[in-house]
Design a protein around this motif. Structure first.
Motif, mmCIF file in Angstrom:
data_model
loop_
_atom_site.group_PDB
_atom_site.id
_atom_site.type_symbol
_atom_site.label_atom_id
_atom_site.label_comp_id
_atom_site.label_asym_id
_atom_site.label_seq_id
_atom_site.Cartn_x
_atom_site.Cartn_y
_atom_site.Cartn_z
ATOM 1 N N GLY A 76 0.765 -1.306 0.055
ATOM 2 C CA GLY A 76 0.071 0.075 0.175
ATOM 3 C C GLY A 76 0.902 1.477 0.140
ATOM 4 N N LYS A 77 2.154 1.043 0.303
ATOM 5 C CA LYS A 77 2.806 2.289 0.677
ATOM 6 C C LYS A 77 4.325 2.146 -0.147
ATOM 7 N N VAL A 78 4.773 3.080 -0.719
ATOM 8 C CA VAL A 78 6.222 2.767 -1.339
ATOM 9 C C VAL A 78 7.309 3.778 -0.776
ATOM 10 N N LEU A 79 8.522 3.414 -0.482
ATOM 11 C CA LEU A 79 9.426 4.464 -0.151
ATOM 12 C C LEU A 79 10.496 4.353 -0.990
ATOM 13 N N ILE A 80 10.994 5.584 -1.925
ATOM 14 C CA ILE A 80 12.057 5.622 -2.789
ATOM 15 C C ILE A 80 13.289 6.020 -1.764
ATOM 16 N N MET A 81 14.468 5.206 -1.816
ATOM 17 C CA MET A 81 15.523 5.703 -1.123
ATOM 18 C C MET A 81 16.637 6.071 -1.968
ATOM 19 N N LEU A 82 17.322 6.920 -1.664
ATOM 20 C CA LEU A 82 18.408 7.608 -2.567
ATOM 21 C C LEU A 82 19.622 7.530 -1.801
ATOM 22 N N SER A 120 25.944 3.130 -2.449
ATOM 23 C CA SER A 120 25.194 2.151 -3.050
ATOM 24 C C SER A 120 23.585 2.078 -2.885
ATOM 25 N N ALA A 121 22.931 1.636 -4.004
ATOM 26 C CA ALA A 121 21.463 1.449 -3.422
ATOM 27 C C ALA A 121 21.535 0.369 -2.235
ATOM 28 N N ASP A 122 22.316 -0.688 -2.286
ATOM 29 C CA ASP A 122 22.442 -1.742 -1.286
ATOM 30 C C ASP A 122 22.523 -0.948 0.118
ATOM 31 N N ASP A 123 23.635 -0.066 0.012
ATOM 32 C CA ASP A 123 23.961 0.774 1.397
ATOM 33 C C ASP A 123 22.538 1.427 1.971
ATOM 34 N N ILE A 124 21.850 2.142 1.098
ATOM 35 C CA ILE A 124 20.761 2.849 1.578
ATOM 36 C C ILE A 124 19.554 1.830 1.950
ATOM 37 N N LEU A 125 19.509 0.759 1.151
ATOM 38 C CA LEU A 125 18.358 -0.198 1.722
ATOM 39 C C LEU A 125 18.710 -0.671 3.220
ATOM 40 N N SER A 126 19.852 -0.712 3.428
ATOM 41 C CA SER A 126 20.307 -1.441 4.573
ATOM 42 C C SER A 126 19.874 -0.698 5.796
ATOM 43 N N LEU A 127 19.460 0.651 5.426
ATOM 44 C CA LEU A 127 18.920 1.466 6.763
ATOM 45 C C LEU A 127 17.659 1.295 6.911
ATOM 46 N N SER A 128 16.843 0.485 5.949
ATOM 47 C CA SER A 128 15.673 0.158 6.486
ATOM 48 C C SER A 128 15.509 -0.645 7.656
ATOM 49 N N ILE A 143 12.356 0.877 -2.859
ATOM 50 C CA ILE A 143 12.818 1.122 -3.956
ATOM 51 C C ILE A 143 14.076 1.784 -3.927
ATOM 52 N N ALA A 144 15.312 1.484 -4.560
ATOM 53 C CA ALA A 144 16.359 2.164 -4.458
ATOM 54 C C ALA A 144 17.257 2.185 -5.704
ATOM 55 N N PRO A 145 17.285 3.251 -6.570
ATOM 56 C CA PRO A 145 18.018 3.413 -7.886
ATOM 57 C C PRO A 145 19.275 3.308 -7.380
ATOM 58 N N GLN A 146 20.209 3.089 -8.407
ATOM 59 C CA GLN A 146 21.659 3.041 -8.280
ATOM 60 C C GLN A 146 22.162 4.052 -9.283
ATOM 61 N N ALA A 147 22.855 4.991 -8.593
ATOM 62 C CA ALA A 147 23.395 6.113 -9.600
ATOM 63 C C ALA A 147 24.791 5.622 -10.417
ATOM 64 N N PHE A 174 20.064 10.428 1.827
ATOM 65 C CA PHE A 174 21.241 10.812 2.509
ATOM 66 C C PHE A 174 22.271 11.370 1.838
ATOM 67 N N SER A 175 22.666 12.705 2.252
ATOM 68 C CA SER A 175 23.626 13.507 1.778
ATOM 69 C C SER A 175 23.440 13.833 0.331
ATOM 70 N N GLN A 176 24.075 13.556 -0.573
ATOM 71 C CA GLN A 176 23.898 13.852 -2.101
ATOM 72 C C GLN A 176 22.388 13.284 -2.564
ATOM 73 N N GLY A 177 21.928 12.227 -1.983
ATOM 74 C CA GLY A 177 20.687 11.570 -2.137
ATOM 75 C C GLY A 177 19.691 12.492 -1.432
ATOM 76 N N ALA A 178 20.011 12.981 -0.364
ATOM 77 C CA ALA A 178 18.937 14.029 0.351
ATOM 78 C C ALA A 178 18.589 15.151 -0.496
ATOM 79 N N CYS A 179 20.005 15.702 -0.973
ATOM 80 C CA CYS A 179 19.621 16.837 -1.806
ATOM 81 C C CYS A 179 19.138 16.421 -3.007
ATOM 82 N N LEU A 180 19.151 15.557 -3.644
ATOM 83 C CA LEU A 180 18.553 14.879 -4.847
ATOM 84 C C LEU A 180 16.965 14.706 -4.416
#
Length: 206
Positions: A17-23, A29-37, A48-52, A102-108
């Motif tokens: 029902g809910k979706v969280l996009i993590m940057l 990496s995407a795996d790094d930010i996903l680990s915060l979950s 969902i975590a896109p990889q730059a 987080f950081s550059q991902g938080a700015c984006l």
């Protein structure tokens, strides 16, 4: 240009029902930010975590002249726009769409959301601000309609001046967001437990 490389976790998109996009931040990496979950109350979310490409969303500081960060910044914006469109096509409304970076991902995160303001489920920016040599309010359109937003940072922070965080928060407030700002003295460029607790309390437990 950014290649579309997405990591998924949590519930399947078609059953959530809910979706969280993590940057993620620069060099991460995407795996790094996903680990915060693991520390967030998001068990009923699709994650969902896109990889730059090359592990950075744009090459220079977020305070650099806009042209220096092109075409990478526009490419990152386009990637997020496409992702949001795909999520909406599954029948998930913006009110059930959340963002965290987080950081550059938080700015984006803040830049994308403010260019596409709507009533989202919630926005979390761990050490970030709007992007550009100067804040240009004309770039930001729409109404957040009370979207809860947490912007947390350190003072000082080597990458993100705290004055810029306050200025960004004011832009979001003027666009109808319900913004909580939290500044930690000498925290360093990281995420602490109190920030995570606040994110859960203000955003994910609602």
């Amino acid at each position: 240009m950014h290649k579309k490389k997405i990591k998924y976790a949590g519930l399947p998109l078609d059953g959530a029902g809910k979706v969280l996009i993590m940057l993620h931040g620069r060099g991460a990496s995407a795996d790094d930010i996903l680990s915060l979950s693991n520390y967030l109350n998001v068990k009923d979310f699709a994650l969902i975590a896109p990889q730059a490409t090359n592990q950075t969303w744009y090459p220079y500081s977020f305070l650099a002249p806009a042209k220096q960060n092109e075409p990478w910044l526009s490419s990152a914006m386009d990637l997020l726009s496409d992702l949001v469109s795909e999520i909406e096509q599954l029948g998930i409304t913006k009110e059930n769409l959340y963002f965290l970076g987080f950081s550059q991902g938080a700015c984006l995160t803040l830049e994308f959301a403010s260019r596409n303001a709507a009533k989202y489920g919630g926005i979390v920016a761990f050490t970030g601000s709007l992007i550009g040599e100067k804040i240009e309010p004309d770039k930001y359109k729409g109404d957040f309609e009370g979207t809860p937003v947490l912007i947390a940072t350190s003072n000082p922070d080597f990458h993100v001046p705290v004055e810029r965080v306050y200025a960004s928060a004011n832009i979001l407030k003027n666009m109808g967001a319900h913004v909580t700002e939290k500044v930690y003295d000498n925290m360093g460029h990281t995420i602490n437990q109190d920030e995570i607790n606040l994110a859960n309390q203000l955003i994910f437990d609602k």
